[in-house]
Design an enzyme around this catalytic site. Structure first.
Site, short mmCIF file in Angstrom:
data_model
loop_
_atom_site.label_atom_id
_atom_site.label_comp_id
_atom_site.label_asym_id
_atom_site.label_seq_id
_atom_site.Cartn_x
_atom_site.Cartn_y
_atom_site.Cartn_z
N GLY A 1 -7.19 3.96 -4.65
CA GLY A 1 -6.02 4.77 -4.37
C GLY A 1 -4.97 4.58 -5.47
N GLN B 1 -11.16 -13.62 2.89
CA GLN B 1 -11.97 -13.10 1.77
C GLN B 1 -11.10 -12.64 0.60
OE1 GLN B 1 -15.62 -10.79 3.66
NE2 GLN B 1 -13.95 -10.94 5.10
N HIS C 1 -14.76 -1.33 4.50
CA HIS C 1 -14.77 -0.23 5.46
C HIS C 1 -15.66 0.91 5.02
CE1 HIS C 1 -12.38 -0.85 8.95
NE2 HIS C 1 -11.39 -1.40 8.26
N MET D 1 -15.75 -7.91 5.03
CA MET D 1 -14.86 -6.81 4.64
C MET D 1 -15.61 -5.69 3.91
SD MET D 1 -11.04 -8.04 3.70
CE MET D 1 -9.84 -8.14 5.02
N ARG E 1 0.86 -1.19 0.00
CA ARG E 1 0.00 0.00 0.00
C ARG E 1 0.90 1.24 0.00
NH1 ARG E 1 -5.30 -1.25 0.72
NH2 ARG E 1 -5.83 -3.11 1.93
N ILE F 1 -11.54 -6.46 -4.01
CA ILE F 1 -12.68 -7.27 -3.55
C ILE F 1 -13.87 -6.39 -3.24
CG2 ILE F 1 -11.22 -9.13 -2.64
CD1 ILE F 1 -11.96 -8.05 0.21
N ASP F 2 -13.62 -5.09 -2.99
CA ASP F 2 -14.70 -4.21 -2.53
C ASP F 2 -15.70 -3.81 -3.63
OD1 ASP F 2 -13.69 -4.14 0.07
OD2 ASP F 2 -12.35 -2.48 -0.40
O1 F6P Z 1 -9.67 -2.89 0.07
C1 F6P Z 1 -9.66 -4.25 0.31
C2 F6P Z 1 -9.78 -4.54 1.78
O2 F6P Z 1 -9.73 -5.93 1.95
C3 F6P Z 1 -11.00 -3.96 2.47
O3 F6P Z 1 -12.20 -4.65 2.25
C4 F6P Z 1 -10.55 -3.99 3.91
O4 F6P Z 1 -11.27 -3.06 4.67
C5 F6P Z 1 -9.09 -3.65 3.80
O5 F6P Z 1 -8.69 -3.99 2.48
C6 F6P Z 1 -8.18 -4.36 4.77
O6 F6P Z 1 -6.90 -3.84 4.61
P1 F6P Z 1 -5.55 -4.53 5.13
O7 F6P Z 1 -5.25 -5.66 4.20
O8 F6P Z 1 -4.55 -3.45 5.00
O9 F6P Z 1 -5.80 -5.01 6.49
#
Ligand code: F6P
Length: 356
Positions: A113, A282, A180, A178, A74, A135-136
């Site tokens: 992003g 997921q 947010h 999942m 990220r 996935i969102d």
């Molecule tokens: O954007 C994909 C996602 O899996 C979201 O659904 C979730 O809120 C977030 O990433 C979790 O992020 P991380 O992998 O940084 O914990």
């Protein structure tokens, strides 16, 4: 000779490898000579010039493989103007790598992003093609992102498993799914998995309405209730606060919303309530058949766009047609669930409670 750079950025998902394979297969069928440069760990690889020159055989046998053979990380868009810890200016560094390798195009597999950064690189003069990963399923401009259906399948399987044990014990289960900022996965998995209550970030809930839904099931002799709750589900009480106070309130939270809701239900009904969190499962495992098909189609489209020198585009799916839109049309916008969406209304007709 075509020289193509490729990277996977942000949270991973199931069909990243399948999509890259699609792009590379497409390129090799269109062009006689292609060199593929795979940047490692997303934009970080582009910044530091960390890459692997990939052969067609590197993409063989990866259609069904989850994760990403390139690795990912990220790199928040809002931090692109801030140098790295070791003082590297990110955007100039990425442009330098692109120029040094004499790339004809950079293919970015990423979510919101990452597509914003891809659009920034386009504005900086690079030839970029975006592929909608997450996935969102919240990328604006496409009906579907790759990864979404596979994640829905996994969340649904969790709900299916919970169903049997919830029924045996006569328990209330809160399953945290999942999402947010958006609730597409919770909405779809909730319907597919027969959830009685679905709570989403876009539709603030009143806990009293959730209680009513449970009471109604109890009165009808149904001993168990299943809630599919998105990570970002929010109560009306909090949603109605001014932005600053709302943020502060959410920061004060000592536990995820699913646990909060479970505590409230336990306090009200004095009964057995359990929380299940499938979490990052997921995002794991093989892409399902749907994702393999759209990611292959997306890959073919990206190769065609490169052949047509039609750069600065995000590949999208609209009404089952694979198309491409200008990156700037989508960058910075999220595709939310709307309470007015037909699917939400249909779910309500089925008796599913959204807590509103
Ligand atoms: O954007 C994909 C996602 O899996 C979201 O659904 C979730 O809120 C977030 O990433 C979790 O992020 P991380 O992998 O940084 O914990």
């Amino acid at each position: 000779m075509k020289r193509i750079g490729m990277l996977t950025s942000g949270g991973d998902c199931q069909a990243l490898n399948a999509t890259m394979r699609g792009v590379v297969k497409g390129l090799h069928s269109i062009f006689d000579e292609v060199e593929i440069y795979g940047f490692l760990d997303g934009y970080k690889g582009l910044m530091y010039g960390n890459y692997r020159k990939l052969k067609p055989s590197d993409f063989s046998g990866i259609l069904t493989m989850g994760g990403t053979i390139l690795g990912t990380s990220r790199q928040p868009f809002k931090m692109m103007g801030v140098p790295t810890e070791d003082g590297l200016d990110k955007v100039p560094a990425m442009k330098r790598t692109y120029k040094d390798l004499k790339l004809d195009c950079l293919v970015v597999l990423g979510g919101n992003g990452s597509q914003k950064t891809a659009n920034l690189l386009r504005e900086e003069g690079l030839n970029v093609i975006g592929l909608p990963k997450t996935i969102d399923n919240d990328i604006w401009g496409t009906d579907m992102t790759f990864g979404f259906q596979s994640a829905v399948d996994i969340a649904t399987e969790t709900l299916d498993c919970i169903h049997t044990t919830a029924a045996s014990h006569g328990r209330v289960f809160v399953v945290e799914i999942m999402g947010h900022k958006v609730g597409h996965i919770a909405l779809h998995a909730g319907i597919a998995g027969g959830a009685d209550v679905i709570l989403l970030p876009e539709i603030p809930y009143d806990i009293k309405n959730v209680f009513k839904a449970i009471e109604k099931r109890n009165k009808a002799g149904k001993k168990f209730t299943i809630l599919a709750v998105a990570e970002g589900a929010i109560s009306k009480e909090i949603a109605e606060l001014p932005k600053k106070e709302r943020k502060a309130k959410l920061l004060e939270r000592t536990q995820p919303v699913a646990y909060e809701i479970a505590d409230q239900i336990r306090a009200k009904f004095n009964n057995d309530v359990r929380v299940t969190v499938p979490g990052h499962t997921q995002r794991g495992g093989s892409p399902d058949a749907f994702d393999r098909v759209i990611s292959s189609r997306f890959g073919a489209k990206a190769a065609q766009l490169i052949a047509d020198k039609d750069f600065g585009k995000l590949v999208v799916l609209r009404n089952n047609v694979v198309d491409a839109i200008p990156m700037e049309e989508s960058a910075g916008k999220l595709k939310y669930v709307s309470p007015d969406d037909a699917i939400v209304k249909e779910a309500k007709t089925l008796g599913i409670c959204f807590g509103d």
